[in-house]
Design a protein around this motif. Structure first.
Motif, mmCIF file in Angstrom:
data_model
loop_
_atom_site.group_PDB
_atom_site.id
_atom_site.type_symbol
_atom_site.label_atom_id
_atom_site.label_comp_id
_atom_site.label_asym_id
_atom_site.label_seq_id
_atom_site.Cartn_x
_atom_site.Cartn_y
_atom_site.Cartn_z
ATOM 1 N N PHE A 118 4.434 -3.260 3.419
ATOM 2 C CA PHE A 118 5.308 -2.423 2.591
ATOM 3 C C PHE A 118 4.952 -2.560 1.118
ATOM 4 O O PHE A 118 4.894 -1.572 0.382
ATOM 5 N N GLU A 119 4.709 -3.789 0.693
ATOM 6 C CA GLU A 119 4.430 -4.007 -0.729
ATOM 7 C C GLU A 119 3.158 -3.285 -1.176
ATOM 8 O O GLU A 119 3.107 -2.704 -2.255
ATOM 9 N N VAL A 120 2.145 -3.350 -0.335
ATOM 10 C CA VAL A 120 0.877 -2.721 -0.715
ATOM 11 C C VAL A 120 0.947 -1.204 -0.568
ATOM 12 O O VAL A 120 0.516 -0.456 -1.460
ATOM 13 N N SER A 121 1.498 -0.753 0.531
ATOM 14 C CA SER A 121 1.463 0.695 0.778
ATOM 15 C C SER A 121 2.460 1.451 -0.096
ATOM 16 O O SER A 121 2.169 2.569 -0.536
ATOM 17 N N SER A 122 3.614 0.840 -0.358
ATOM 18 C CA SER A 122 4.690 1.600 -0.995
ATOM 19 C C SER A 122 5.120 1.050 -2.349
ATOM 20 O O SER A 122 5.276 1.808 -3.304
ATOM 21 N N ASN A 141 -5.624 2.405 -2.321
ATOM 22 C CA ASN A 141 -4.438 2.303 -1.485
ATOM 23 C C ASN A 141 -4.250 3.551 -0.631
ATOM 24 O O ASN A 141 -3.628 4.516 -1.056
ATOM 25 N N SER A 142 -4.820 3.544 0.555
ATOM 26 C CA SER A 142 -4.553 4.618 1.518
ATOM 27 C C SER A 142 -4.012 4.012 2.802
ATOM 28 O O SER A 142 -4.226 4.536 3.901
ATOM 29 N N VAL A 357 -11.187 0.561 9.331
ATOM 30 C CA VAL A 357 -11.439 1.176 8.032
ATOM 31 C C VAL A 357 -10.671 0.414 6.947
ATOM 32 O O VAL A 357 -9.435 0.333 7.021
ATOM 33 N N PRO A 358 -11.356 -0.154 5.951
ATOM 34 C CA PRO A 358 -10.630 -0.774 4.839
ATOM 35 C C PRO A 358 -9.796 0.285 4.120
ATOM 36 O O PRO A 358 -10.277 1.389 3.852
ATOM 37 N N CYS A 359 -8.544 -0.068 3.810
ATOM 38 C CA CYS A 359 -7.678 1.010 3.352
ATOM 39 C C CYS A 359 -6.624 0.596 2.330
ATOM 40 O O CYS A 359 -5.785 1.418 1.970
ATOM 41 N N GLY A 360 -6.648 -0.615 1.844
ATOM 42 C CA GLY A 360 -5.617 -0.948 0.876
ATOM 43 C C GLY A 360 -5.839 -2.317 0.279
ATOM 44 O O GLY A 360 -6.227 -3.254 0.984
ATOM 45 N N LEU A 361 -5.596 -2.394 -1.000
ATOM 46 C CA LEU A 361 -5.790 -3.657 -1.716
ATOM 47 C C LEU A 361 -4.479 -4.074 -2.366
ATOM 48 O O LEU A 361 -3.778 -3.243 -2.966
ATOM 49 N N GLY A 362 -4.173 -5.343 -2.236
ATOM 50 C CA GLY A 362 -3.010 -5.892 -2.919
ATOM 51 C C GLY A 362 -3.308 -7.310 -3.370
ATOM 52 O O GLY A 362 -4.205 -7.955 -2.831
ATOM 53 N N PHE A 363 -2.570 -7.770 -4.357
ATOM 54 C CA PHE A 363 -2.783 -9.128 -4.855
ATOM 55 C C PHE A 363 -1.480 -9.909 -4.765
ATOM 56 O O PHE A 363 -0.396 -9.354 -4.939
ATOM 57 N N ARG A 364 -1.653 -11.206 -4.485
ATOM 58 C CA ARG A 364 -0.536 -12.144 -4.656
ATOM 59 C C ARG A 364 -0.966 -13.184 -5.659
ATOM 60 O O ARG A 364 -2.142 -13.535 -5.748
ATOM 61 N N ARG A 365 -0.010 -13.685 -6.384
ATOM 62 C CA ARG A 365 -0.353 -14.720 -7.344
ATOM 63 C C ARG A 365 0.733 -15.791 -7.366
ATOM 64 O O ARG A 365 1.914 -15.524 -7.109
ATOM 65 N N GLY A 366 0.275 -16.997 -7.651
ATOM 66 C CA GLY A 366 1.204 -18.113 -7.739
ATOM 67 C C GLY A 366 0.655 -19.152 -8.684
ATOM 68 O O GLY A 366 -0.517 -19.108 -9.072
#
Lengths: 401, 141
Positions: A118-122, A141-142, A357-366
């Motif tokens: 959800f976080e990455v897609s929306s 982000n697809s 198929v690669p389709c979305g990139l998101g990052f987490r940080r801490g």
């Protein structure tokens, strides 16, 4: 490392999305087109090699080395062989590096029930949209569209038949499940949402739900989208795992996403073999089932998740560790990889892959090098020339390192 | 069909049903009040028709008795009052008071506990496994 540090987004935005406000982050990372392409290429190459390694282990019947029980082997073999009918729905590669010139290194492949969907897609899309950053064209982000296409492929075989969406927890688990359900509905595939404890196996009819008294079958399902990982079933709900697999043996038309062979991808016991089988893949780190001699390394349980029971071993001692429920499992040791850092936070990239198929990139940080799901999600935007110079954005731009 | 006939008034029969099997003439509307259709000019015709009408109602009475007997004999003894009420009200009419398992079950499409009938849409469950809960381990990764 450049990012936009926007003021906190209004709660109404999170409320409208149904997103719990803990862990919210209004920063948006700026990445270059080359960095985005490199993540895409790394995910594509890693999947190809992971899949080849899985094929080898399945074909040579060495799944016990990956921690997979014998009773699961026949169905894993068949679903892998019939992958067109049992496609891999969704996974997420966790990578170190990829920013500030650091090499992209595979930390693990969350191949079965990845979070952050959800976080990455929306969510990151909505945040970028809120600031008119044009995420439709400049965000890698697809994910939602690719999930929808995945279900479009399933539609001919499953339209009008019983479709089940299920998970076993609340909060983010619900959001992830519902976004998948939403993508399926956009493809024309409607179904029923049930909590995992309401999912039953009937001796005659297989996967089903029952009425409150447990006396009558209410619905029979032929396609299940479950956010309950196979490995957790093997470890904690063996009876259900056996019966579910038995149902799949009896009814070859019963499809479960992710399919049982996703457990082969998911097992971290595969990581040491990846480096040995594909030594030229620059993204695979040296790893072994025993401590690596003379290098800084990280130990992790083969079925661990969410950054639990991870230990950093540096200069002969422990420098960071998390606890968790997985201490009794076998561990693998993986050479330490460097995470991008802005001076305060460490960044870990997650690249989703759906139907290969690669389709979305998101990052987490801490603030720790061990990134967990409790750490904040950070959105991103791909630099498209003048983005740093826009008057409306310039005051939010900060450069870190 | 006895059920339906018993619910049709003679006036309805007069307008809706051909009684050719009872003499070949159409029944006229049943007089609502004596003398409505005239007191003297058709008395002979009325006398002629009376035996036929008596015959008809005798058949009707026999059919009704037959239905009552059939129902008493065949209706499931376990049928409780609630189910019978449902069966007679489901669909908005009481025109089908007879409980016929699998046909007009009160719980449409369900198994009748009295008959052991199993409909294809809602069969009896034989559950061998059910999703369990987990000891704190996360389901996501």
């Amino acid at each position: 490392m450049d990012l936009f540090r926007f003021p906190p987004f209004p709660d109404s935005l999170y409320d409208a999305l149904g997103y719990p406000k803990e862990g919210k982050c209004s920063d948006i990372l700026i990445i270059s087109r080359e960095e985005a392409d490199a993540y895409y290429a790394a995910a594509e190459r890693c999947f190809r090699d992971v899949d080849s390694a899985a094929e080898y282990f399945i074909g040579s019947r060495r799944l016990d080395e990956l921690g997979i029980p014998d009773y699961a082997v026949p169905v894993i073999e068949r679903t892998y062989r019939e992958y067109m009918r049992h496609p891999h729905m969704l996974g997420r590669f966790d990578f170190a590096g990829g920013l500030d010139g650091l090499p992209i290194k595979l930390l693990e492949f969350n191949a079965d029930t990845p979070f952050s969907i959800f976080e990455v897609s929306s969510l990151q899309y909505a945040l970028a949209k809120h600031h008119e950053l044009d995420p439709d064209h400049f965000q890698y982000n697809s994910l939602f569209e690719q999930l929808r296409d995945f279900f479009l492929d399933l539609l001919p075989a499953h339209a009008g038949r019983g479709v089940l969406f299920t998970n076993a927890a609340d909060g983010e688990d619900d959001l992830n499940t519902l976004i998948i359900k939403d993508a399926a509905e956009h493809a024309g595939l409607t179904g029923t949402y049930l909590h995992w404890t309401d999912v039953c196996i009937d001796r005659e009819r297989g996967l089903c739900s029952v009425d409150k008294s447990g006396t009558y079958i209410e619905k029979i399902f032929h396609l299940m989208i479950k956010m309950v990982p196979w490995d957790l079933l093997f470890l904690e709900d063996e009876h259900m795992a056996r019966e579910l697999l038995r149902s799949m043996e009896r009814d070859p038309g019963l499809v479960v996403c992710n399919p049982p062979y996703a457990a082969v991808y998911q097992s971290k016991a595969l990581l040491p073999f990846l480096r040995r089988i594909f030594p030229l893949n620059p993204h695979f780190l040296p790893a072994d089932t025993a401590p690596l001699p003379g290098v800084d390394q990280v130990s992790k349980p083969i079925w661990g998740r969410e950054g639990r029971n991870i230990t950093f071993w540096e200069n002969g001692g422990t420098t960071a560790a998390t606890d968790g429920f997985y201490a009794q499992q076998p561990f693998i040791y993986q050479q330490k990889a460097e995470l991008a850092c802005d001076g305060t936070h460490y960044y870990q990239a997650g690249v989703f892959i759906s139907a290969e198929v690669p389709c979305g990139l998101g990052f987490r940080r801490g603030t720790s090098r061990i990134i967990t799901t409790d750490d904040a999600m950070v959105g991103h935007i791909v630099d498209h020339g003048d983005i740093r110079n826009r008057p409306a954005l310039r005051r939010y731009l900060i450069s870190l390192n | 069909m006895a059920v339906h006939l018993s619910r049709i008034s003679p006036a309805d029969m007069a307008t809706e049903y051909d009684n050719s099997h009872m003499g070949g003439t159409m029944l006229t509307p049943w007089p609502e009040t004596p003398g409505e259709r005239g007191a003297g000019d058709d008395s002979a015709a009325k006398k002629d028709k009376l035996p036929k009408l008596y015959g008809f109602f005798a058949i009707l009475a026999m059919a009704s008795l037959g239905w009552v007997g059939w129902r008493a004999f065949f209706s499931p003894p376990e049928l409780d009052e609630e189910e019978e009420t449902q069966s007679s009200t489901r669909g908005g009419t009481s025109s089908t008071p007879i409980f016929i398992p699998g046909v007009n079950s009160a719980r449409s499409g369900s198994e009748s506990p009295s008959s052991g009938f199993v409909s294809p849409s809602r069969p009896r469950a034989n559950i061998t496994a059910r999703g369990g809960s987990f000891s704190g381990m996360s389901t996501g990764s």
